[in-house]
Design a protein around this motif. Structure first.
Motif, PDB file in Angstrom:
ATOM      1  N   THR A   2      42.296  37.356  47.254  1.00 28.46           N
ATOM      2  CA  THR A   2      43.712  37.636  47.074  1.00 28.46           C
ATOM      3  C   THR A   2      43.946  39.133  47.190  1.00 28.46           C
ATOM      4  N   ARG A   4      44.993  42.614  46.387  1.00 29.48           N
ATOM      5  CA  ARG A   4      45.213  43.292  45.105  1.00 29.48           C
ATOM      6  C   ARG A   4      46.138  44.480  45.361  1.00 29.48           C
ATOM      7  N   ASN A  22      47.247  49.708  46.646  1.00 27.89           N
ATOM      8  CA  ASN A  22      46.345  48.729  47.241  1.00 27.89           C
ATOM      9  C   ASN A  22      44.943  49.092  46.777  1.00 27.89           C
ATOM     10  N   ALA A  83      48.502  45.227  40.265  1.00 34.75           N
ATOM     11  CA  ALA A  83      47.545  45.052  41.359  1.00 34.75           C
ATOM     12  C   ALA A  83      46.202  44.521  40.867  1.00 34.75           C
ATOM     13  N   VAL A  84      45.754  44.969  39.704  1.00 36.53           N
ATOM     14  CA  VAL A  84      44.436  44.548  39.224  1.00 36.53           C
ATOM     15  C   VAL A  84      44.452  43.115  38.703  1.00 36.53           C
ATOM     16  N   GLY A  85      45.631  42.612  38.357  1.00 28.34           N
ATOM     17  CA  GLY A  85      45.765  41.206  37.968  1.00 28.34           C
ATOM     18  C   GLY A  85      45.067  40.881  36.664  1.00 28.34           C
ATOM     19  N   LYS A  87      41.915  40.534  36.109  1.00 23.60           N
ATOM     20  CA  LYS A  87      40.628  41.249  36.012  1.00 23.60           C
ATOM     21  C   LYS A  87      39.397  40.355  36.155  1.00 23.60           C
TER      22      LYS A  87
END
Length: 197
Positions: A2, A4, A22, A83-85, A87
């Protein structure tokens, strides 16, 4: 994998900011904060972290750079957090030592989900160009609070304030790069015994 990536727009009466990140980039930056020395420092994060960053700020520089520096940190932190979601699968911890001539800095980061900043740098002068060195702390505090990371920044030695700052930002980029890397041995797993970060 996915993507990031994330983009955040934050508008207040003091600043209008757009930040995009990004984490799996190639070291491309579009840095227009209105503070040339901060742009130069963030370019170090882009290049050494291999994180693509866009950070564009229209701020009330006629008053002071304080609002812009702090809000750039806040907005960049928000984009980073998105962006890191969740983890899953990342290394979580990152660290780096970076020298530049007489200066040496160490940065350690934990993508812990808990904001915490320890910054120890006795700059040898109050301004680098037109930039007030006090605002580095404000930038990093804004980032930490909204990225939800624990960050230790230590300038271990240095006489030239430009070198001191540059080693901090280069090490920050290197530490970020390590922390967000996907660890093949951690694939599909959360890097915490709690099960979440």
């Amino acid at each position: 994998m996915t993507a990031r990536q994330a983009e955040v727009v934050r508008n207040t009466k003091e600043t209008k900011i757009r930040a995009a990140v990004n984490l799996d980039g190639t070291g491309q930056g579009d840095l227009r904060t209105g503070m040339p020395f901060l742009d130069h420092m963030l370019d170090q994060v882009v290049r050494h972290g291999l994180i693509d960053i866009t950070l564009v700020c229209d701020g009330d520089h006629h008053i002071d750079d304080h609002h812009s520096a702090e809000d750039c940190g806040i907005t960049l932190g928000q984009a980073f957090a998105q962006a890191v979601g969740d983890k899953t699968g990342i290394r979580r911890y990152g660290h780096a030592y970076v020298p530049l001539d007489e200066a040496l800095s160490r940065v350690v980061i934990d993508l812990s989900g808990r904001p915490g900043l320890e910054m120890h740098c006795e700059f040898t002068r109050s301004h680098i160009g037109q930039f007030d060195v006090d605002l580095f702390y404000e930038f990093f505090q804004g980032f930490v609070n909204h990225a939800n990371v624990t960050l230790h920044l230590d300038n271990l030695r240095g006489r030239n304030s430009h070198h001191q700052a540059e080693t901090l930002f280069k090490a920050f980029g290197r530490a970020l790069r390590m922390a967000v890397e996907l660890d093949p041995r951690m694939s599909g797993q959360m890097p915490s015994t709690k099960g979440s970060l």
